[in-house]
Motif scaffolding. Sequence first.
Motif, PDB file in Angstrom:
ATOM      1  N   ALA A 194       2.048  12.225 -23.773  1.00 25.26           N
ATOM      2  CA  ALA A 194       1.106  11.378 -24.509  1.00 25.26           C
ATOM      3  C   ALA A 194       0.812  10.122 -23.698  1.00 25.26           C
ATOM      4  O   ALA A 194       1.730   9.509 -23.136  1.00 25.26           O
ATOM      5  N   LEU A 195      -0.452   9.762 -23.621  1.00 24.21           N
ATOM      6  CA  LEU A 195      -0.875   8.587 -22.851  1.00 24.21           C
ATOM      7  C   LEU A 195      -1.887   7.810 -23.677  1.00 24.21           C
ATOM      8  O   LEU A 195      -2.778   8.387 -24.297  1.00 24.21           O
ATOM      9  N   TYR A 196      -1.730   6.489 -23.663  1.00 21.97           N
ATOM     10  CA  TYR A 196      -2.542   5.614 -24.506  1.00 21.97           C
ATOM     11  C   TYR A 196      -3.160   4.493 -23.663  1.00 21.97           C
ATOM     12  O   TYR A 196      -2.523   3.990 -22.737  1.00 21.97           O
ATOM     13  N   SER A 248       2.770   5.300 -22.222  1.00 14.45           N
ATOM     14  CA  SER A 248       3.015   6.734 -22.370  1.00 14.45           C
ATOM     15  C   SER A 248       4.225   6.947 -23.262  1.00 14.45           C
ATOM     16  O   SER A 248       5.068   6.061 -23.425  1.00 14.45           O
ATOM     17  N   SER A 249       4.270   8.095 -23.873  1.00 11.13           N
ATOM     18  CA  SER A 249       5.433   8.466 -24.672  1.00 11.13           C
ATOM     19  C   SER A 249       5.734   9.936 -24.412  1.00 11.13           C
ATOM     20  O   SER A 249       4.870  10.686 -23.949  1.00 11.13           O
ATOM     21  N   LEU A 250       6.965  10.318 -24.754  1.00 12.14           N
ATOM     22  CA  LEU A 250       7.400  11.681 -24.439  1.00 12.14           C
ATOM     23  C   LEU A 250       6.407  12.680 -24.998  1.00 12.14           C
ATOM     24  O   LEU A 250       5.968  13.594 -24.310  1.00 12.14           O
ATOM     25  N   ARG A 251       6.092  12.544 -26.266  1.00 15.74           N
ATOM     26  CA  ARG A 251       4.977  13.259 -26.854  1.00 15.74           C
ATOM     27  C   ARG A 251       4.669  12.629 -28.183  1.00 15.74           C
ATOM     28  O   ARG A 251       5.445  11.862 -28.705  1.00 15.74           O
ATOM     29  N   ALA A 252       3.530  12.953 -28.724  1.00 16.15           N
ATOM     30  CA  ALA A 252       3.093  12.324 -29.965  1.00 16.15           C
ATOM     31  C   ALA A 252       3.424  13.201 -31.160  1.00 16.15           C
ATOM     32  O   ALA A 252       2.774  13.147 -32.170  1.00 16.15           O
TER      33      ALA A 252
END
Lengths: 117, 114
Positions: A31-33, A94-98
Amino acid sequence: GAGVSQSPSNKVTEKGKDVELRCDPISGHTALYWYRQSLGQGLEFLIYFQGNSAPDKSGLPSDRFSAERTGGSVSTLTIQRTQQEDSAVYLCASSLRAGGPKLNTQYFGPGTRLTVL
Amino acid sequence: GQQVMQIPQYQHVQEGEDFTTYCNSSTTLSNIQWYKQRPGGHPVFLIQLVKSGEVKKQKRLTFQFGEAKKNSSLHITATQTTDVGTYFCAIFNAGGTSYGKLTFGQGTILTVHP
């Protein structure tokens, strides 16, 4: 390991020019923001990518803003025909996943400070 | 989508005084996260709360999640100049087309006077 990196760290451009901002997320984060932060203000959500799904573009302020993420890793935020009100710090996270709150701790990059003259 | 109101917007304290910032929502939250941003820096994750009435501590910082899961607070005991910065709460969107997105509060800017 390496954190989120962004480039350039600073960008000064003239009104009407296009700019590209780059984000390298943490390896393995799906996940990328992108956020925008004006001086002394909160975080304004722009767009987010989750794996190969269609991105959530609900925060993009106008059609001059676009972003892409190639190969599920690096992302580029493009601002066309920049205006002075686009001046801000653009933060990528970013996060590992959303897929769940425990996996959604966001790790922020240092940001790109954009100044439009 | 879900919204969260964070207050106060600014807080000035003398070193050694306590500080509290609050986040409130009109809807039940699945979880809430807190971040700290030092001046000139980027937000850094502090903690996540998921359970009703949960209380967590990190040294001088105490985080609470309300019983109804509609509000949260961050309390700093005996502030130090190193606590200066902006504190953000963030909520996880657990439904709809924005699933997985974090929505941030406006932040509380803390100034500590030595």
